[in-house]
Design a protein around this motif. Structure first.
Motif, PDB file in Angstrom:
ATOM      1  N   GLY A 293     -21.866 -15.463   5.381  1.00 63.81           N
ATOM      2  CA  GLY A 293     -21.340 -16.807   5.197  1.00 63.81           C
ATOM      3  C   GLY A 293     -22.244 -17.719   4.400  1.00 63.81           C
ATOM      4  O   GLY A 293     -21.785 -18.526   3.598  1.00 63.81           O
ATOM      5  N   LYS A 294     -23.559 -17.591   4.614  1.00 59.50           N
ATOM      6  CA  LYS A 294     -24.483 -18.540   3.980  1.00 59.50           C
ATOM      7  C   LYS A 294     -25.158 -18.011   2.714  1.00 59.50           C
ATOM      8  O   LYS A 294     -25.414 -18.765   1.790  1.00 59.50           O
ATOM      9  CB  LYS A 294     -25.572 -18.929   4.978  1.00 59.50           C
ATOM     10  N   PHE A 295     -25.504 -16.719   2.705  1.00 60.15           N
ATOM     11  CA  PHE A 295     -26.399 -16.242   1.642  1.00 60.15           C
ATOM     12  C   PHE A 295     -25.869 -15.107   0.779  1.00 60.15           C
ATOM     13  O   PHE A 295     -26.212 -15.009  -0.382  1.00 60.15           O
ATOM     14  CB  PHE A 295     -27.738 -15.783   2.262  1.00 60.15           C
ATOM     15  N   HIS A 296     -25.079 -14.203   1.345  1.00 57.99           N
ATOM     16  CA  HIS A 296     -24.782 -12.933   0.664  1.00 57.99           C
ATOM     17  C   HIS A 296     -23.272 -12.714   0.600  1.00 57.99           C
ATOM     18  O   HIS A 296     -22.688 -12.128   1.518  1.00 57.99           O
ATOM     19  CB  HIS A 296     -25.464 -11.794   1.455  1.00 57.99           C
ATOM     20  N   PRO A 297     -22.606 -13.176  -0.452  1.00 59.83           N
ATOM     21  CA  PRO A 297     -21.137 -13.110  -0.499  1.00 59.83           C
ATOM     22  C   PRO A 297     -20.623 -11.712  -0.860  1.00 59.83           C
ATOM     23  O   PRO A 297     -19.976 -11.514  -1.870  1.00 59.83           O
ATOM     24  CB  PRO A 297     -20.797 -14.118  -1.588  1.00 59.83           C
TER      25      PRO A 297
ATOM     26  N   PHE B  19     -38.044 -21.763  -2.884  1.00 60.35           N
ATOM     27  CA  PHE B  19     -36.675 -21.595  -2.411  1.00 60.35           C
ATOM     28  C   PHE B  19     -35.725 -21.902  -3.563  1.00 60.35           C
ATOM     29  O   PHE B  19     -36.072 -22.639  -4.485  1.00 60.35           O
ATOM     30  CB  PHE B  19     -36.393 -22.557  -1.244  1.00 60.35           C
ATOM     31  N   ARG B  20     -34.539 -21.294  -3.499  1.00 65.15           N
ATOM     32  CA  ARG B  20     -33.527 -21.579  -4.527  1.00 65.15           C
ATOM     33  C   ARG B  20     -32.189 -21.836  -3.844  1.00 65.15           C
ATOM     34  O   ARG B  20     -31.986 -21.380  -2.700  1.00 65.15           O
ATOM     35  CB  ARG B  20     -33.416 -20.408  -5.505  1.00 65.15           C
ATOM     36  N   PRO B  21     -31.250 -22.499  -4.518  1.00 68.09           N
ATOM     37  CA  PRO B  21     -29.947 -22.746  -3.890  1.00 68.09           C
ATOM     38  C   PRO B  21     -29.209 -21.434  -3.649  1.00 68.09           C
ATOM     39  O   PRO B  21     -29.367 -20.478  -4.408  1.00 68.09           O
ATOM     40  CB  PRO B  21     -29.194 -23.600  -4.925  1.00 68.09           C
TER      41      PRO B  21
ATOM     42  N   ASN C  55     -23.316 -20.791  -3.007  1.00 65.69           N
ATOM     43  CA  ASN C  55     -22.395 -21.936  -3.040  1.00 65.69           C
ATOM     44  C   ASN C  55     -23.133 -23.284  -3.086  1.00 65.69           C
ATOM     45  O   ASN C  55     -22.524 -24.330  -2.953  1.00 65.69           O
ATOM     46  CB  ASN C  55     -21.441 -21.887  -1.834  1.00 65.69           C
ATOM     47  N   GLU C  56     -24.456 -23.198  -3.229  1.00 66.64           N
ATOM     48  CA  GLU C  56     -25.317 -24.373  -3.369  1.00 66.64           C
ATOM     49  C   GLU C  56     -25.249 -25.330  -2.169  1.00 66.64           C
ATOM     50  O   GLU C  56     -25.539 -26.508  -2.286  1.00 66.64           O
ATOM     51  CB  GLU C  56     -24.998 -25.125  -4.675  1.00 66.64           C
ATOM     52  N   GLU C  57     -24.848 -24.764  -1.021  1.00 65.43           N
ATOM     53  CA  GLU C  57     -24.820 -25.587   0.198  1.00 65.43           C
ATOM     54  C   GLU C  57     -26.123 -25.470   0.974  1.00 65.43           C
ATOM     55  O   GLU C  57     -26.410 -26.253   1.847  1.00 65.43           O
ATOM     56  CB  GLU C  57     -23.654 -25.151   1.096  1.00 65.43           C
TER      57      GLU C  57
END
Length: 760
Positions: free
Chosen positions: A83-87, A153-155, A158-160
């Motif tokens: 959900g957050k990092f690995h689509p 760190f990088r976005p 989804n840059e959230e």
């Protein structure tokens, strides 16, 4: 009116854009290739992780799944990662998570799993809703300092959110756990290593930055295992590496090579002279169930004549029992035949293709990999020190404000009570910074005790001292390396050879030297056969030793050329008219049903050539070879063996000449008969021994060529058979008139010599 499918605008084709297909494909394929290389298949040299593993570690830290905390469902972890990092697919994320927890896949597992996480037989893990996980101590080492600005760190996609570009990596994970992956146009394959050995090599590299790869590798093991530098891979499943030190060194120097890993086995005495062989460790990456299936298949196919049975008695540990055919079987030879045919011996490739500095893919040597890890540790140390320094400076600033407030407590209280905006008044009165004034205003009443002032002074002094130490560290590269050295030394002690996890599992040995012939024989069931060769070059092997060849059937227009007895363990040699020898194992000949197969299917024989003769190989013999034109030489039979389908060119002949005879050498004289019915006898010593060539002239002809040739012992005389199969012998005295120097024309054959011109 229906909706128009043409885009809004004037004409229907105004918005069509022409693109050069070649350029578009190049650009898009390159983008895909770079994405695969950078974000999927190749690990980063600094933390040894691919993006999916790094994201799993980061998510587990955010979920607070520390080694001292409880477990969480793997589905929860996978959901967080996806959900957050690995689509990407949940199954691929779960598979990566499972592998990090498998003690037979990872030398130093990063995930502590609870539930069924698969096994060495190749069974897959339970579904993610049933299994639970948390981090191991090693994972926390990789993450140590991540909240202290140790890495960038990088976005996220989804840059959230934000994710780490690389982990701080206080553990040499790339070499310790290894990695493998296939990108586009490049691949990586790094075996696991022993951490204590890696740390020792890293310490040597800190002390001697100019050290070469040779200096980081231990050739002769030290009495104290913890003093060894890198000796070679250390696989979680153990095994024995049977490569020479030179080839291991070359692999680590170039970053490319391979390691031969054999199973660990021992002989168990069963009493009365019988024994079993027990395999306790198998090569890394080999599925035990598939290995046993393969050996069982070979048993059924009768490819392992020395083996009676195989049993899997494994529980938690590997225990595969091999039962030999009889007590006389040599266990070494039996195991060598199994190593040749099965995955009891496997090759693990080394290809240290990694992302250097997280950006550039390249094949690095052992020294370069350790160097980049140490440089990363130095960068992390500097960044963490700067972060801590900033925190201290900020805290000292606040404490300085507190001390001013304590010294002027009554006045501070008065300003706060009487002024509408106390902050600017206080800042002007005592030259305070914004932060100091804000901190004083946020102070609680309870901290106005006398004791609090004492605590603040104490903290101020302690922090001032720490600030001086950090500033000294940041100013001196020598001190930085000293700190890294201390960290690496501490890590080495944690994983020393006395600990269960740190003990070396893979051993080293020299592969025993056995006669290849013995091993070859051990792989074939020994049975009697009759080899049949037809005039048109069709081969077959009938079971048993036939006495009568008259019952053999052939294709129309074909007939028997020759047949002879052999064993399935024999090698069969074939000589062609072009002077080439071919070797075919008797066990590979087609069976006796039907007419067999043409020799051209089994070897690369030219179409305009035919078989001259075939026979069972005997390495102790010598052969006399002769061409139709009458040239010949002697060659040891061991030198005509061909190891490939292409065969071995031995007799050099040019058309219309061709190889005509191949006879075993016996005795001390040669008798040769031409088509002109002239016989010549001369000493065998006049024929040279060669490895390949045209040879020397044996007999001279005006026209025609050789008809037959024979070697014999002069003392016993020359014998031949006539058409009625009567045997004639001419002794030494009777042969005098036919004896002459090699390359003579000879004299007409004696009375009673067969009309065929053959010795029979």
């Amino acid at each position: 009116m229906g909706k128009s499918i043409v885009p809004s605008g004037s004409g229907g084709d105004d918005h069509i854009e022409s693109v050069d297909l070649k350029q578009a494909l190049e650009e898009r394929y390159l983008a895909y290739a770079l994405s695969t290389i950078m974000h999927r298949a190749l690990p980063d040299v600094r933390d040894g992780l691919k993006p999916v593993h790094r994201r799993i570690m980061h998510s587990m830290r955010l979920l607070r799944l520390n080694p001292d905390q409880g477990f969480a469902k793997c589905a929860r972890i996978v959901g967080e990662v996806m959900g957050k990092f690995h689509p990407h697919g949940d199954q691929s994320i779960y598979d990566a998570l499972v592998r990090l927890a498998q003690s037979f896949s990872m030398r130093y597992p990063l995930v502590d799993g609870q539930g069924n996480f698969g096994n060495i037989d190749g069974d897959s893990a339970a579904a993610m809703r049933y299994t639970e996980a948390r981090m191991t101590d090693i994972a926390t080492e990789l993450l140590a300092g991540i909240t202290e600005d140790a890495v960038d760190f990088r976005p996220t996609y989804n840059e959230e959110d934000e994710e780490p570009v690389v982990l701080p990596g206080a553990f040499p994970n790339l070499l310790a756990n290894g990695s493998s992956g296939i990108a586009v146009g490049m691949a990586t394959s790094i075996p696991p290593h022993n951490v204590a050995e890696l740390c020792k090599a890293a310490l040597h590299l800190i002390d001697h930055p100019d050290a070469e790869v040779e200096d980081l590798i231990t050739s002769v093991p030290h009495e104290d295992p913890d003093e060894n530098m890198v000796r070679g891979p250390d696989f979680p499943t153990g095994g024995v590496i049977v490569d020479s030190h030179a080839s291991i060194l070359e692999a680590y120097k170039t970053g490319r090579g391979s390691f031969r890993v054999r199973s660990k086995w021992a002989v168990e005495d069963q009493g009365r002279g019988t024994y079993h062989i027990v395999v306790t460790e198998i090569p890394y990456g080999v599925q035990k169930s598939r290995l046993i299936e393969k050996i069982a298949e070979l048993l059924i196919a009768r490819r392992l004549p020395l083996l009676e049975d195989i049993r899997d008695e494994s529980a938690e540990d590997v225990r595969v029992v091999l039962v030999p055919k009889s007590r006389t079987v040599d266990p070494e030879i039996l195991m060598e035949s199994l190593f040749k045919l099965t995955e009891l011996e496997a090759r693990f490739p080394l290809n240290m293709n990694v992302l250097s500095r997280g950006k550039v893919p390249g094949v690095l040597s052992l020294k370069q990999v350790l160097r980049e890890w140490l440089d990363h540790r130095k960068e992390v140390l500097v960044r963490r020190s700067n972060h801590r320094l900033n925190e201290i400076v900020r805290r000292l600033e606040i404490l300085g404000g507190f001390l001013i407030a304590y010294l002027n407590l009554d006045e501070v209280i008065q300003i706060i009570r009487e002024e509408d905006e106390p902050k600017p008044v206080m800042m002007a009165r005592w030259d305070l910074t914004d932060l100091q004034a804000e901190s004083i205003l946020n102070m609680r009443l309870r901290s106005l005790r006398k004791l609090e002032e004492f605590e603040i002074r104490k903290e101020f002094d302690v922090l001032s001292e720490e600030k001086a130490q950090i500033e000294a560290l940041l100013a001196s590269e020598q001190k930085q390396w000293k700190t890294i050295r201390w960290e690496v030394d501490k890590l080495r002690d944690r994983f020393s050879s006395t600990t269960e996890l740190g003990r070396r599992r893979t051993q080293f040995a020299d592969a025993p030297e056995h006669d290849l012939e013995d091993i070859q024989q051990a792989m074939i069931e020994r049975e009697p056969i009759t080899v049949v060769v037809s005039e048109k070059g069709w081969l077959r092997a009938l079971k048993g030793h036939l006495a009568d060849y008259s019952t053999l059937s052939f294709k129309e227009g074909d007939s028997l050329m020759l047949a002879f007895h052999a064993q399935t363990t024999d090698k069969i040699l074939f000589l062609t008219t072009g002077g080439k020898f071919f070797t075919i194992g008797a066990d590979r000949l087609p069976g006796g049903r039907g007419h067999g197969e043409p020799i051209r299917i089994m070897v690369d024989m030219e179409n305009d050539q035919a078989i001259v003769t075939a026979f069972v190989h005997d390495p102790s013999r010598k052969l006399l070879l002769a061409s139709y034109a009458g040239n010949g030489f002697v060659i040891p039979e061991a030198d005509v063996i061909a190891n490939t389908r292409k065969g071995r060119q031995v007799v050099n002949v040019k058309a219309p000449d061709e190889a005509k005879f191949c006879v075993p050498v016996v005795g001390d004289h040669v008798a040769v008969v031409g088509e002109n019915r002239k016989l010549l006898v001369f000493p065998l010593s006049e024929v040279p021994e060669m490895g390949r060539g045209k040879g020397v002239r044996l007999q001279r002809y005006k026209d025609g060529g050789i008809c037959d040739i024979k070697t014999f012992a002069l003392e016993e005389g020359l014998t031949w058979q006539d058409s009625a199969e009567r045997t004639f012998t001419r002794n030494k005295e009777e042969l005098v008139e036919w004896m002459a120097a090699r390359a003579s024309a000879g004299r007409m054959v004696p009375k009673g010599f067969p009309r065929t011109g053959k010795f029979g």
